[in-house]
Design an enzyme around this catalytic site. Sequence first.
Site, PDB file in Angstrom:
ATOM      1  CB  CYS A  82      -7.589  13.805   0.390  1.00  0.00           C
ATOM      2  SG  CYS A  82      -8.697  15.216   0.141  1.00  0.00           S
TER       3      CYS A  82
ATOM      4  CG  ASP B 153      -5.913  19.115   1.552  1.00  0.00           C
ATOM      5  OD1 ASP B 153      -4.837  19.758   1.494  1.00  0.00           O
ATOM      6  OD2 ASP B 153      -6.843  19.438   2.305  1.00  0.00           O
TER       7      ASP B 153
ATOM      8  NE  ARG C  26      -4.560  21.442   3.861  1.00  0.00           N
ATOM      9  CZ  ARG C  26      -5.572  21.593   4.710  1.00  0.00           C
ATOM     10  NH1 ARG C  26      -5.478  22.430   5.702  1.00  0.00           N
ATOM     11  NH2 ARG C  26      -6.681  20.895   4.551  1.00  0.00           N
TER      12      ARG C  26
ATOM     13  CG  HIS D 199      -6.291  15.060   4.859  1.00  0.00           C
ATOM     14  ND1 HIS D 199      -6.448  16.395   5.149  1.00  0.00           N
ATOM     15  CD2 HIS D 199      -7.031  14.840   3.751  1.00  0.00           C
ATOM     16  CE1 HIS D 199      -7.238  16.948   4.243  1.00  0.00           C
ATOM     17  NE2 HIS D 199      -7.612  16.034   3.383  1.00  0.00           N
TER      18      HIS D 199
ATOM     19  CB  CYS E  25     -10.684  15.719   4.997  1.00  0.00           C
ATOM     20  SG  CYS E  25     -11.098  15.447   3.261  1.00  0.00           S
TER      21      CYS E  25
HETATM   22 CO    CO Z   1      -9.195  16.056   2.130  1.00  0.00          CO
END
Ligand code: CO
Length: 208
Positions: free
Chosen positions: A42, A44, A46, A98, A101
């Site tokens: 992803c 993302d 993090r 994750h 998400c």
């Molecule tokens: Co995500």
Amino acid sequence: MKSITDLLENNRIWAERISAEDPEFFSRLSHQQTPKYLWIGCADSRVPANEIVGLEPGELFVHRNVANLVIHTDMNCLSVLEYAVDVLHVEHIIVCGHYGCGGIAATLKQQSYGLVDNWLRHVGDIVNKYTRELSAMTSEKERSDFLCEMNVIEQVINVCNTTIVRDTWLRGQDVSVHGMIYAVEDGLLRDMHVHAASDADLQMLLRR
Ligand code: CO
């Protein structure tokens, strides 16, 4: 908040530190990359791919997008996949989802964010597939965690179903596809025990 000049300064310090530890590091890397792994994760912030699996530059080939989707007509993802398998000869493809998400949450809550709604429609298709399971769950977190996991499995299947991976297996080249999921809360990556290294493995996954 960090400014752009902070980033440039951070980079200078990082490059100096690496060079101090291994003076040949960057000149070696400049000649070739020989990663053994392709990471599909992803976007993302993090979930930084290299950091969470402790790999150095040159060791992990990475493709990231919103909700770690592998769409059969996405030339970006398919090009990365083909290059990784055919040119770099990666041995392992990791699809990493994750928990928590945002793309999964937006789909579950039917929130609208613009263009990305169309991209996340693919997650909506997975929601439709698991309507019965999802409606039996009592909390939003339970539904979200479940969908994050099912999304990884679906994307592992999508990777296996590409002409790229199917042709690779037909040629007898070793490539394994793995599903993993990361938790932002504890920093730990979990093996979902969803693996495929052959068409027979894929058929098992499809029957699960
Ligand atoms: Co995500």
